[in-house]
Design a protein around this motif. Sequence first.
Motif, PDB file in Angstrom:
ATOM      1  N   PRO A  43       0.842  -1.207   0.000  1.00  0.00           N
ATOM      2  CA  PRO A  43       0.000   0.000   0.000  1.00  0.00           C
ATOM      3  C   PRO A  43       0.868   1.244   0.000  1.00  0.00           C
ATOM      4  N   LYS A  44       0.291   2.368  -0.338  1.00  0.00           N
ATOM      5  CA  LYS A  44       1.042   3.624  -0.349  1.00  0.00           C
ATOM      6  C   LYS A  44       1.299   4.090   1.074  1.00  0.00           C
ATOM      7  N   ILE A  45       2.545   4.453   1.340  1.00  0.00           N
ATOM      8  CA  ILE A  45       2.935   4.956   2.653  1.00  0.00           C
ATOM      9  C   ILE A  45       3.910   6.107   2.468  1.00  0.00           C
ATOM     10  N   ARG A  46       4.144   6.837   3.545  1.00  0.00           N
ATOM     11  CA  ARG A  46       5.230   7.813   3.565  1.00  0.00           C
ATOM     12  C   ARG A  46       6.455   7.124   4.155  1.00  0.00           C
ATOM     13  N   ARG A  55       0.524 -10.371   4.665  1.00  0.00           N
ATOM     14  CA  ARG A  55       0.925  -9.917   6.006  1.00  0.00           C
ATOM     15  C   ARG A  55       2.387  -9.476   6.000  1.00  0.00           C
ATOM     16  N   SER A  56       3.212 -10.187   5.264  1.00  0.00           N
ATOM     17  CA  SER A  56       4.611  -9.801   5.147  1.00  0.00           C
ATOM     18  C   SER A  56       4.738  -8.394   4.571  1.00  0.00           C
ATOM     19  N   ILE A  57       3.995  -8.133   3.513  1.00  0.00           N
ATOM     20  CA  ILE A  57       4.021  -6.811   2.874  1.00  0.00           C
ATOM     21  C   ILE A  57       3.569  -5.733   3.844  1.00  0.00           C
ATOM     22  N   ARG A  58       2.515  -5.977   4.568  1.00  0.00           N
ATOM     23  CA  ARG A  58       1.987  -4.958   5.498  1.00  0.00           C
ATOM     24  C   ARG A  58       2.998  -4.643   6.598  1.00  0.00           C
ATOM     25  N   TYR A  59       3.642  -5.654   7.129  1.00  0.00           N
ATOM     26  CA  TYR A  59       4.618  -5.408   8.196  1.00  0.00           C
ATOM     27  C   TYR A  59       5.850  -4.681   7.659  1.00  0.00           C
ATOM     28  N   GLY A  60       6.292  -5.040   6.453  1.00  0.00           N
ATOM     29  CA  GLY A  60       7.420  -4.329   5.870  1.00  0.00           C
ATOM     30  C   GLY A  60       7.100  -2.869   5.621  1.00  0.00           C
ATOM     31  N   ASP A  82      -4.802  -1.153   0.479  1.00  0.00           N
ATOM     32  CA  ASP A  82      -4.928  -2.475  -0.128  1.00  0.00           C
ATOM     33  C   ASP A  82      -3.555  -3.071  -0.461  1.00  0.00           C
ATOM     34  N   VAL A  83      -3.436  -4.379  -0.258  1.00  0.00           N
ATOM     35  CA  VAL A  83      -2.291  -5.155  -0.715  1.00  0.00           C
ATOM     36  C   VAL A  83      -2.812  -6.104  -1.793  1.00  0.00           C
TER      37      VAL A  83
END
Length: 316
Positions: free
Chosen positions: A249-252, A283-288, A309-310
């Motif tokens: 997902p998009k983050i800063r 879940r891996s993507i979200r934690y990273g 969204d992932v």
Amino acid sequence: MIITLTANPSLDRTITLEGPLLAGEVQAAASEREDAGGKGINVTRVVSAAGIASRAVLPLAIDDPFDTALRAARVETVRIEIAGRARSNVTIADPAGVTTKLNLPGATLTEAEASAIVDAVVRESAGAHWLVLAGSLPPGAGDDFYVRVIDAVRGTQGTDAPLIAVDTSGAALTAVVERGAPDLIKPNDEELADLVGAPIDGAEDGLAQRVLEAARALVPARVRAALVTLGAQGAVLITADGAWAATPPKIRVRSTVGAGDSSLAGYLLAESEGADPAERLSRSIRYGAAAASLPGTQAPAPENLPAGDVTVTRLE
């Protein structure tokens, strides 16, 4: 229980600049922070923050200043006394999240100290679900140190041995893949290219498929699964049964230090809950992503996970 080994812990100092890094110039820093670092310690911090039992094994001298930062991290540890002191790593981050790292080699281990670490891991990993061997190896350990640990654990515990995940690079990763038969490795695309002996075009279009094709030289013949992290382009999970790609997902971005460790921790948390491969990758993507959105080497907790969204896609 998830046991981690950090053979080469580091006191991570993160300096955040007010603008881009200018080599050879005098610049003002906006802030700094210190964290008890090392890949295995980072994994334990994330897993513990999610409420799952984890214990970090590491070498540490009694009078090492690293102990102060480690206690502040509030993780359960098993410390093997050594004579040398933990290294210091310096990360310089600019407002755009671009990081420059300076990593020192670490304390030189004696053979007696290395053997004591192996014995401790064998003892502590009894009954664990996962054993994570993570990070660079210190001088004196030898490139095959993780293979030595794997052989000792499996030789002692047999069919009751935990699943083994390895997150390292260079000669240490090559030795594990050639002789250790790990259950999971977590390279990035450059480390995967080194393993298979062929470059991987980093262009975004078709990158996941190229990563899959390269990883098939290793999975499942030499490793059971590979979680290949691709930074801002996400990650690819390859198992004997299939392969999946996901975009974050998009983050800063605040600091990418420790993001890969958090990605591995997210995968292990999902796998420990019985999640399917697609959910493990998500879940891996979200934690990273959560780790990259935090300053320094902070361990993301479930409440830090981004809500965006992932997208997970199964690869042919």
